[in-house]
Design an enzyme around this catalytic site. Structure first.
Site, PDB file in Angstrom:
ATOM      1  N   ASP A  76      10.519   2.329   8.320  1.00 23.45           N
ATOM      2  CA  ASP A  76      11.220   2.324   7.042  1.00 23.45           C
ATOM      3  C   ASP A  76      10.197   2.400   5.927  1.00 23.45           C
ATOM      4  OD1 ASP A  76      13.976   2.041   5.765  1.00 23.45           O
ATOM      5  OD2 ASP A  76      12.755   0.619   4.620  1.00 23.45           O
TER       6      ASP A  76
HETATM    7  N1  LIG Z   1       8.045  15.308   3.511  1.00 20.17           N
HETATM    8  C1  LIG Z   1       7.868  14.143   2.830  1.00 20.17           C
HETATM    9  N2  LIG Z   1       8.713  13.105   3.080  1.00 20.17           N
HETATM   10  C2  LIG Z   1       8.497  11.967   2.377  1.00 20.17           C
HETATM   11  C3  LIG Z   1       7.480  11.827   1.396  1.00 20.17           C
HETATM   12  N3  LIG Z   1       7.554  10.550   0.876  1.00 20.17           N
HETATM   13  C4  LIG Z   1       8.575   9.928   1.513  1.00 20.17           C
HETATM   14  N4  LIG Z   1       9.137  10.775   2.424  1.00 20.17           N
HETATM   15  C5  LIG Z   1      10.283  10.515   3.312  1.00 20.17           C
HETATM   16  C6  LIG Z   1       9.883   9.857   4.612  1.00 20.17           C
HETATM   17  C7  LIG Z   1      11.186   9.273   5.069  1.00 20.17           C
HETATM   18  O1  LIG Z   1      11.918  10.242   5.799  1.00 20.17           O
HETATM   19  C8  LIG Z   1      11.887   8.944   3.764  1.00 20.17           C
HETATM   20  C9  LIG Z   1      11.873   7.440   3.525  1.00 20.17           C
HETATM   21  O2  LIG Z   1      13.150   6.953   3.760  1.00 20.17           O
HETATM   22  P1  LIG Z   1      13.506   6.026   5.032  1.00 20.17           P
HETATM   23  O3  LIG Z   1      12.336   5.200   5.430  1.00 20.17           O
HETATM   24  O4  LIG Z   1      14.788   5.350   4.713  1.00 20.17           O
HETATM   25  O5  LIG Z   1      13.708   7.053   6.222  1.00 20.17           O
HETATM   26  P2  LIG Z   1      14.897   8.066   6.507  1.00 20.17           P
HETATM   27  O6  LIG Z   1      16.177   7.632   5.894  1.00 20.17           O
HETATM   28  O7  LIG Z   1      14.381   9.434   6.171  1.00 20.17           O
HETATM   29  O8  LIG Z   1      15.012   8.026   8.102  1.00 20.17           O
HETATM   30  P3  LIG Z   1      15.369   6.753   9.013  1.00 20.17           P
HETATM   31  O9  LIG Z   1      15.927   5.674   8.122  1.00 20.17           O
HETATM   32  O10 LIG Z   1      14.083   6.348   9.676  1.00 20.17           O
HETATM   33  O11 LIG Z   1      16.370   7.314   9.999  1.00 20.17           O
HETATM   34  O12 LIG Z   1      11.138   9.566   2.713  1.00 20.17           O
HETATM   35  C10 LIG Z   1       6.620  12.943   1.164  1.00 20.17           C
HETATM   36  O13 LIG Z   1       5.713  12.922   0.303  1.00 20.17           O
HETATM   37  N5  LIG Z   1       6.844  14.065   1.914  1.00 20.17           N
END
Ligand SMILES: Nc1nc2c(ncn2[C@H]2C[C@H](O)[C@@H](COP(=O)(O)OP(=O)(O)OP(=O)(O)O)O2)c(=O)[nH]1
EC number: 3.6.1.9
Length: 199
Positions: A76
């Site tokens: 996270d």
């Molecule tokens: N491509 C890219 N992604 C980034 C960057 N900074 C943050 N992120 C993405 C990584 C994670 O997918 C997201 C952070 O949100 P979360 O930790 O809630 O994850 P997410 O909802 O994507 O997936 P999950 O909760 O693990 O199923 O932001 C960046 O500079 N480049």
């Protein structure tokens, strides 16, 4: 041949970082209600770091409970600005407001990861990056979002550092993997030092 680990995350960039580092993955989205967990820990006065760590553990535990034989990684990322934890903006207007709030200041990205084996947590780490955003104008923010929304909707800070997001920053401290949502070096060192992956 079993995968090196199950990634309990729907994050495309986390999958890409791990596979590009040569790990074999299974992907299983944890399907947890992050909003209610975030609200519950906030009521207990959790810091942004504790919030990220708790959410990473809950996601890993959810999948590990279904797959006790596997090695499961939950992640996270929380954006910390002035001790307040922000999550991904859900609309373009929220993204614009968030970028206006971040400009000219330094914010932290806290990237938590928790690894389960045998349905028990065996490793955890929170990577920290500090990013100083340029005092970009309203016009720049709107033009930036014209070009990059909704692509940056998947990013907690409404930017992708490896793309045009790089233009937002005066300087950053911390590695690009941590900024992109995963303390990859710490994870690879753990897995290598204990012989899980060759190194
Ligand atoms: N491509 C890219 N992604 C980034 C960057 N900074 C943050 N992120 C993405 C990584 C994670 O997918 C997201 C952070 O949100 P979360 O930790 O809630 O994850 P997410 O909802 O994507 O997936 P999950 O909760 O693990 O199923 O932001 C960046 O500079 N480049």
């Amino acid at each position: 041949m079993a995968a090196d680990l199950i990634l309990a995350s729907g994050s495309e960039i986390r999958r890409r970082m791990l596979e590009s580092a040569g790990l074999t993955l299974e992907i299983e989205s944890p399907r947890v209600d992050e909003e209610s967990i975030r609200a519950a820990v906030a009521l207990e006065g959790a810091s942004p770091r504790e919030t990220a760590d708790t959410l990473a553990e809950v996601k890993a535990a959810k999948v590990a409970g279904r797959r006790p034989e596997a090695r499961v990684l939950g992640c996270d990322q929380v954006l910390d600005i002035d001790r307040e934890g922000l999550a991904k903006p859900s609309t373009r207007d929220e993204a614009a407001a968030q970028l206006r709030r971040l400009r000219g200041k330094t914010h932290r990205l806290l990237s938590a990861a928790v690894l389960f084996e045998g349905a028990e947590p065996v490793w955890r780490h929170v990577g920290v990056a500090r990013l100083t955003m340029r005092p970009v104008s309203d016009a720049f923010i709107e033009a930036y979002l014209d070009r990059n929304w909704p692509g940056v909707a998947t990013s907690v800070g409404a930017y992708k550092i490896e793309e045009e997001g790089a233009r937002l920053f005066a300087h950053v401290q911390g590695d690009l993997f941590t900024i992109q949502g995963l303390p990859l070096f710490a994870l690879l060192n753990f897995l290598t030092d204990r012989g899980t992956i060759p190194g």
